[in-house]
Design a protein around this motif. Structure first.
Motif: not given
Length: 281
Positions: A237-259
């Motif tokens: 989803x991120x790969x597709x979205x980043x082609x045209x949109x600004x992508x905002x990722x939450x990357x806190x120390x305990x973030x699930x996204x970071x994992x």
């Protein structure tokens, strides 16, 4: 708000000034312009000093005479402010600081953001060989990994039609929500909020967070499209979205996204996307 802008003498740094000026104007921010000279020296590099003061004037030119909250510098002299650090500040209604550091680029940016208690780091990077900064690769990623605040990497001067904000069950700070709000306003873009869930998340908690986010943005007259996304579908989803949109990722120390996102995947996103990337704290 206080914004630190990491700059060098390259074209990609010059290209971010319009967005910096618009963001500063909209948030009434204190500004810190940080230049990094590659080699240790007993004095700041004259070319870099002149470039930073030119950038400062370029930003001032985006304001009307009656709207400018910053005071012009009386001289172009930077005073020692620590080992290998020089700076000068002007005190108007809002402060404007020009600072130069030497040696390791990423460490200098993180140290300056910490020393000056900044809320946001803004930087550009070359798209010719990935996300290059002053001849070094992966500088934005190394900054984002250690920064005490959010980091906005502007890849190309363009007007995205959407801001895609991907948030998980980690605690979402008020500052992060406000940054997304600012990007939507500045670019007159649509907003997509993607709630991230995993097998441990309860449906009730996820829906509650969605309702809270919708209320937050509705109160600010921002229409948001919201969906829940299974964690296994995040990378595609991120790969597709980043082609045209600004992508905002939450990357806190305990973030699930970071994992879920390894350093190499975030680095690949920074290298391959044409749009900007906002890494939130």
């Amino acid at each position: 708000m206080k914004i630190l802008v990491a700059l060098d003498t390259k074209e990609y740094s010059k290209n971010i000034l319009k967005d910096v000026a618009r963001l500063a104007k909209n948030t009434w921010a204190d500004l810190v312009f940080l230049g990094i000279q590659g080699k240790k020296s007993k004095k700041p590099d004259s070319e870099l000093v002149n470039t930073l003061f030119k950038y400062q004037q370029d930003v001032f030119n985006y304001f009307g005479p009656e709207d400018l909250p910053y005071k012009s510098f009386e001289t172009r002299t930077l005073e020692p402010a620590g080992k290998g650090i020089w700076s000068a500040s002007s005190k108007g209604m809002k402060s404007f600081t020009i600072r130069i550091g030497s040696s390791n680029i990423a460490k200098q940016i993180v140290a300056a953001a910490t020393d000056t208690a900044c809320d946001l780091i803004v930087m550009g990077c070359s798209g010719k060989l990935g996300c290059e900064w002053e001849g070094e690769m992966s500088v934005p990623l190394r900054v984002a990994e250690d920064a005490p605040c959010s980091v906005l990497v502007i890849k190309e001067p363009r007007s995205p039609k959407q801001i895609v904000s991907i948030l998980d069950q980690s605690k979402i700070s008020q500052d992060s929500l406000e940054l997304i709000n600012q990007l939507v306003t500045l670019h007159e873009a649509g907003l997509k909020i993607v709630g991230l869930k995993d097998s441990k998340g309860s449906k009730g908690d996820e829906e509650k967070k969605i309702v809270e986010l919708l209320k937050y943005y509705n109160d600010r007259e921002i229409s948001a499209w919201v969906k829940l996304l299974d964690s296994t579908a995040l990378k595609d989803y991120v790969a597709t979205s980043s082609r045209e949109a600004i992508v905002a990722l939450w990357m806190g120390k305990k973030s699930l996204i970071k994992k879920l996102f390894s350093q190499s995947l975030v680095d690949k996103l920074l290298e391959n996307t044409r749009s900007s990337v906002l890494i939130l704290r």
